[in-house]
Design a protein around this motif. Structure first.
Motif, PDB file in Angstrom:
ATOM      1  N   ASP A 150       0.837  -1.299  -0.060  1.00  0.00           N
ATOM      2  CA  ASP A 150       0.085   0.047  -0.042  1.00  0.00           C
ATOM      3  C   ASP A 150       0.850   1.148   0.030  1.00  0.00           C
ATOM      4  O   ASP A 150       1.512   1.535   0.890  1.00  0.00           O
ATOM      5  CB  ASP A 150      -0.924  -0.097   1.205  1.00  0.00           C
ATOM      6  CG  ASP A 150      -1.851   1.053   1.473  1.00  0.00           C
ATOM      7  OD1 ASP A 150      -1.840   2.057   0.455  1.00  0.00           O
ATOM      8  OD2 ASP A 150      -2.429   1.402   2.341  1.00  0.00           O
ATOM      9  N   HIS A 151       0.879   1.970  -1.112  1.00  0.00           N
ATOM     10  CA  HIS A 151       1.752   3.000  -1.372  1.00  0.00           C
ATOM     11  C   HIS A 151       1.247   4.141  -0.614  1.00  0.00           C
ATOM     12  O   HIS A 151       2.011   5.185  -0.447  1.00  0.00           O
ATOM     13  CB  HIS A 151       2.047   3.429  -2.860  1.00  0.00           C
ATOM     14  CG  HIS A 151       2.822   2.480  -3.404  1.00  0.00           C
ATOM     15  ND1 HIS A 151       2.298   1.240  -4.196  1.00  0.00           N
ATOM     16  CD2 HIS A 151       4.055   2.103  -3.629  1.00  0.00           C
ATOM     17  CE1 HIS A 151       3.321   0.652  -4.767  1.00  0.00           C
ATOM     18  NE2 HIS A 151       4.419   1.091  -4.499  1.00  0.00           N
ATOM     19  N   GLN A 152      -0.091   4.224  -0.286  1.00  0.00           N
ATOM     20  CA  GLN A 152      -0.601   5.370   0.359  1.00  0.00           C
ATOM     21  C   GLN A 152      -0.660   6.582  -0.390  1.00  0.00           C
ATOM     22  O   GLN A 152      -0.422   7.614   0.022  1.00  0.00           O
ATOM     23  CB  GLN A 152      -0.023   5.746   1.824  1.00  0.00           C
ATOM     24  CG  GLN A 152      -0.267   4.307   2.855  1.00  0.00           C
ATOM     25  CD  GLN A 152       0.425   4.396   4.130  1.00  0.00           C
ATOM     26  OE1 GLN A 152      -0.037   4.755   5.006  1.00  0.00           O
ATOM     27  NE2 GLN A 152       1.839   4.555   4.327  1.00  0.00           N
ATOM     28  N   LEU A 153      -0.650   6.666  -1.606  1.00  0.00           N
ATOM     29  CA  LEU A 153      -0.672   7.592  -2.586  1.00  0.00           C
ATOM     30  C   LEU A 153      -1.951   8.137  -2.843  1.00  0.00           C
ATOM     31  O   LEU A 153      -2.150   9.368  -3.409  1.00  0.00           O
ATOM     32  CB  LEU A 153       0.231   7.366  -3.835  1.00  0.00           C
ATOM     33  CG  LEU A 153       1.567   7.100  -3.533  1.00  0.00           C
ATOM     34  CD1 LEU A 153       2.268   6.609  -4.707  1.00  0.00           C
ATOM     35  CD2 LEU A 153       2.483   8.437  -2.973  1.00  0.00           C
ATOM     36  N   GLN A 154      -3.023   7.427  -2.604  1.00  0.00           N
ATOM     37  CA  GLN A 154      -4.361   7.938  -3.093  1.00  0.00           C
ATOM     38  C   GLN A 154      -5.314   7.510  -1.898  1.00  0.00           C
ATOM     39  O   GLN A 154      -5.253   6.470  -0.917  1.00  0.00           O
ATOM     40  CB  GLN A 154      -4.940   6.918  -4.259  1.00  0.00           C
ATOM     41  CG  GLN A 154      -3.941   6.893  -5.353  1.00  0.00           C
ATOM     42  CD  GLN A 154      -4.266   6.070  -6.462  1.00  0.00           C
ATOM     43  OE1 GLN A 154      -5.398   5.571  -6.505  1.00  0.00           O
ATOM     44  NE2 GLN A 154      -3.196   5.582  -7.226  1.00  0.00           N
ATOM     45  N   ALA A 155      -6.300   8.296  -1.724  1.00  0.00           N
ATOM     46  CA  ALA A 155      -7.366   8.111  -0.927  1.00  0.00           C
ATOM     47  C   ALA A 155      -8.196   6.633  -0.973  1.00  0.00           C
ATOM     48  O   ALA A 155      -8.287   6.263  -2.220  1.00  0.00           O
ATOM     49  CB  ALA A 155      -8.630   9.115  -0.894  1.00  0.00           C
TER      50      ALA A 155
ATOM     51  N   SER B 285      -6.492   3.875  -0.402  1.00  0.00           N
ATOM     52  CA  SER B 285      -5.568   2.931  -0.938  1.00  0.00           C
ATOM     53  C   SER B 285      -5.616   1.546   0.144  1.00  0.00           C
ATOM     54  O   SER B 285      -5.482   0.404  -0.246  1.00  0.00           O
ATOM     55  CB  SER B 285      -4.066   3.488  -0.911  1.00  0.00           C
ATOM     56  OG  SER B 285      -3.694   3.923   0.423  1.00  0.00           O
TER      57      SER B 285
ATOM     58  N   TYR C  16      -8.252  -4.107 -10.012  1.00  0.00           N
ATOM     59  CA  TYR C  16      -8.320  -2.943  -9.675  1.00  0.00           C
ATOM     60  C   TYR C  16      -7.640  -2.020 -10.837  1.00  0.00           C
ATOM     61  O   TYR C  16      -6.560  -2.301 -11.332  1.00  0.00           O
ATOM     62  CB  TYR C  16      -7.459  -2.709  -8.629  1.00  0.00           C
ATOM     63  CG  TYR C  16      -7.281  -1.242  -8.323  1.00  0.00           C
ATOM     64  CD1 TYR C  16      -8.365  -0.456  -7.687  1.00  0.00           C
ATOM     65  CD2 TYR C  16      -5.802  -0.603  -8.158  1.00  0.00           C
ATOM     66  CE1 TYR C  16      -7.994   0.986  -7.427  1.00  0.00           C
ATOM     67  CE2 TYR C  16      -5.686   0.708  -7.733  1.00  0.00           C
ATOM     68  CZ  TYR C  16      -6.776   1.435  -7.538  1.00  0.00           C
ATOM     69  OH  TYR C  16      -6.698   2.955  -7.253  1.00  0.00           O
TER      70      TYR C  16
ATOM     71  N   ASP D 184      -5.803   0.882 -11.420  1.00  0.00           N
ATOM     72  CA  ASP D 184      -5.048   2.176 -10.868  1.00  0.00           C
ATOM     73  C   ASP D 184      -4.903   3.531 -11.798  1.00  0.00           C
ATOM     74  O   ASP D 184      -4.750   3.416 -12.979  1.00  0.00           O
ATOM     75  CB  ASP D 184      -3.712   1.647 -10.703  1.00  0.00           C
ATOM     76  CG  ASP D 184      -2.586   2.722  -9.967  1.00  0.00           C
ATOM     77  OD1 ASP D 184      -3.274   3.916  -9.761  1.00  0.00           O
ATOM     78  OD2 ASP D 184      -1.603   2.323  -9.358  1.00  0.00           O
ATOM     79  N   PRO D 185      -5.680   4.572 -11.256  1.00  0.00           N
ATOM     80  CA  PRO D 185      -5.731   5.759 -12.089  1.00  0.00           C
ATOM     81  C   PRO D 185      -4.244   6.197 -12.402  1.00  0.00           C
ATOM     82  O   PRO D 185      -4.334   6.933 -13.674  1.00  0.00           O
ATOM     83  CB  PRO D 185      -6.399   6.842 -10.841  1.00  0.00           C
ATOM     84  CG  PRO D 185      -6.246   6.177  -9.970  1.00  0.00           C
ATOM     85  CD  PRO D 185      -6.448   4.752  -9.852  1.00  0.00           C
ATOM     86  N   HIS D 186      -3.319   5.955 -11.752  1.00  0.00           N
ATOM     87  CA  HIS D 186      -1.898   6.246 -11.980  1.00  0.00           C
ATOM     88  C   HIS D 186      -1.498   5.608 -13.594  1.00  0.00           C
ATOM     89  O   HIS D 186      -0.743   6.231 -14.312  1.00  0.00           O
ATOM     90  CB  HIS D 186      -0.893   5.968 -11.033  1.00  0.00           C
ATOM     91  CG  HIS D 186      -0.914   6.952 -10.040  1.00  0.00           C
ATOM     92  ND1 HIS D 186      -0.339   6.447  -8.790  1.00  0.00           N
ATOM     93  CD2 HIS D 186      -1.396   8.277  -9.669  1.00  0.00           C
ATOM     94  CE1 HIS D 186      -0.685   7.653  -7.729  1.00  0.00           C
ATOM     95  NE2 HIS D 186      -1.124   8.742  -8.556  1.00  0.00           N
TER      96      HIS D 186
ATOM     97  N   ALA E 254      -2.483   8.177 -16.165  1.00  0.00           N
ATOM     98  CA  ALA E 254      -2.184   9.468 -15.911  1.00  0.00           C
ATOM     99  C   ALA E 254      -1.201  10.008 -16.977  1.00  0.00           C
ATOM    100  O   ALA E 254      -0.021   9.510 -16.915  1.00  0.00           O
ATOM    101  CB  ALA E 254      -1.631   9.785 -14.665  1.00  0.00           C
TER     102      ALA E 254
END
Length: 338
Positions: free
Chosen positions: A71-76, A78, A191, A193-195, A198
């Motif tokens: 979990d990179h904790q880069l997105q709400a 996550s 999942y 990933d929106p990244h 991007a």
């Protein structure tokens, strides 16, 4: 956070074309590379299609599989995505599933920082097991293109290896479309990933713009051709590295290198030997510029001073220099700035 149950029996997979292709890739990897015959392994699971497909095949083709979810904790939210991935791993039959939260920080941009944090966490959590990664043929093609753009020599376009301990990549011959189809065949929702969509990330633009354009202009088969090129260059590089190792042994007295011995060697071997020597001496983040500058101490000596090659500590720097017919590597104290 870890989880060990309830663990399902390995899920019986339908014998679709996609499932069989991924299972075959994992089985071939186990036969060729798996330490201990593949009795136990870890798999890096993001919840995306590639890593889900890899996990599904691994629980059938390998022995016991432990899923590691970063979990990179880069997105709400996550933590929810990570928990869902861990649950999916257990449902597929993994022996355990563990969620590991990391802090992404440091130089080089978010992509590079996230990669460093991810690999460090996986290495710490793997418990001595090899870690399978879900990189596909498409990822390999993107990696080769990025290496070409950097222009830093053949090593930069070797791509990713199927086995570079402790990292295993069974799916380098499998297209991304196949992993997505496997998930559809299993009615598993990966999942997104929106990244990965991007456009501010270079790799995303390669994936969505450059490679499709190349496929269109060149009539298809570009990704596979790039992956084959990486394989061929990696094989050639392995031979050159072995020969460079012999040169390094001949030129070395344990700490310094003989200028005369290096000067008579072919450039490709000499620079590889220099690179290995610098890395063994503590050099960090070596570039082509570093290697050529050190090489000129041997082949184009004009009385120039030493070359800083990175890897210094606070208040010092690591410097390669030419002294009395030898190539030396030492730490020099840096003067304090006023």
């Amino acid at each position: 956070m870890g989880s060990r149950g309830p663990v399902a029996e390995p899920r019986r997979l339908p014998e679709t074309a996609a499932v069989l292709a991924v299972r075959r890739a994992v089985r071939d990897w186990v036969v060729s590379y798996a330490p201990g015959g593949g009795a136990e392994t870890a798999v890096a699971l993001s919840g995306g299609a590639d890593s889900l497909a890899l996990t599904a095949a691994a629980v059938v083709e390998v022995g016991a599989v432990d899923a590691l979810v970063i979990d990179h904790q880069l997105q709400a939210g996550s933590e929810v995505v990570a928990a869902d991935a861990a649950a999916a791993a257990l449902a597929l039959g993994c022996r355990s599933a563990r969620v590991i939260a990391v802090q992404v920080e440091g130089n080089g941009g978010m992509e590079a920082a996230a990669r460093r944090a991810r690999y460090a966490a996986l290495d710490e959590a793997r418990g001595g097991l090899p870690v399978l990664l879900g990189h596909t043929l498409d990822d390999q093609a993107e990696t080769v293109l990025l290496g070409l753009a950097r222009g830093s020599g053949g090593r930069s376009i070797h791509g990713m290896a199927a086995w570079a301990e402790p990292w295993g990549r069974p799916l380098l011959g499998v297209r991304r479309a196949v992993t997505r189809q496997l998930c559809a065949d299993l009615a598993v929702s990966p999942y997104e990933d929106p990244h990965n969509a991007a456009p501010e990330f270079t790799r995303v633009r390669l994936r969505t713009e450059v490679l499709p354009l190349l496929e269109d202009v060149l009539g298809g088969g570009v990704a596979a051709a790039l992956a084959r090129t990486a394989d061929q260059l990696r094989e050639d590089g392995a031979v050159l590295d072995a020969l460079a190792g012999e040169l390094l042994h001949t030129a070395s007295d344990g700490e310094t290198l003989s200028i005369e011995t290096l000067a008579t060697a072919p450039a490709a071997l000499r620079r590889r030997a220099i690179r290995a020597w610098l890395l063994a001496g503590g050099a960090k983040a070596l570039t082509g510029k570093h290697l050529h500058a050190v090489d000129e101490l041997i082949t184009d000596w004009r009385g120039q001073g030493g070359i800083a090659v990175g890897g210094g500590r606070a208040g010092s720097r690591l410097v390669a220099a030419r002294e009395h017919g030898r190539l030396t590597l030492r730490r020099e104290r840096q003067a304090r700035r006023r």
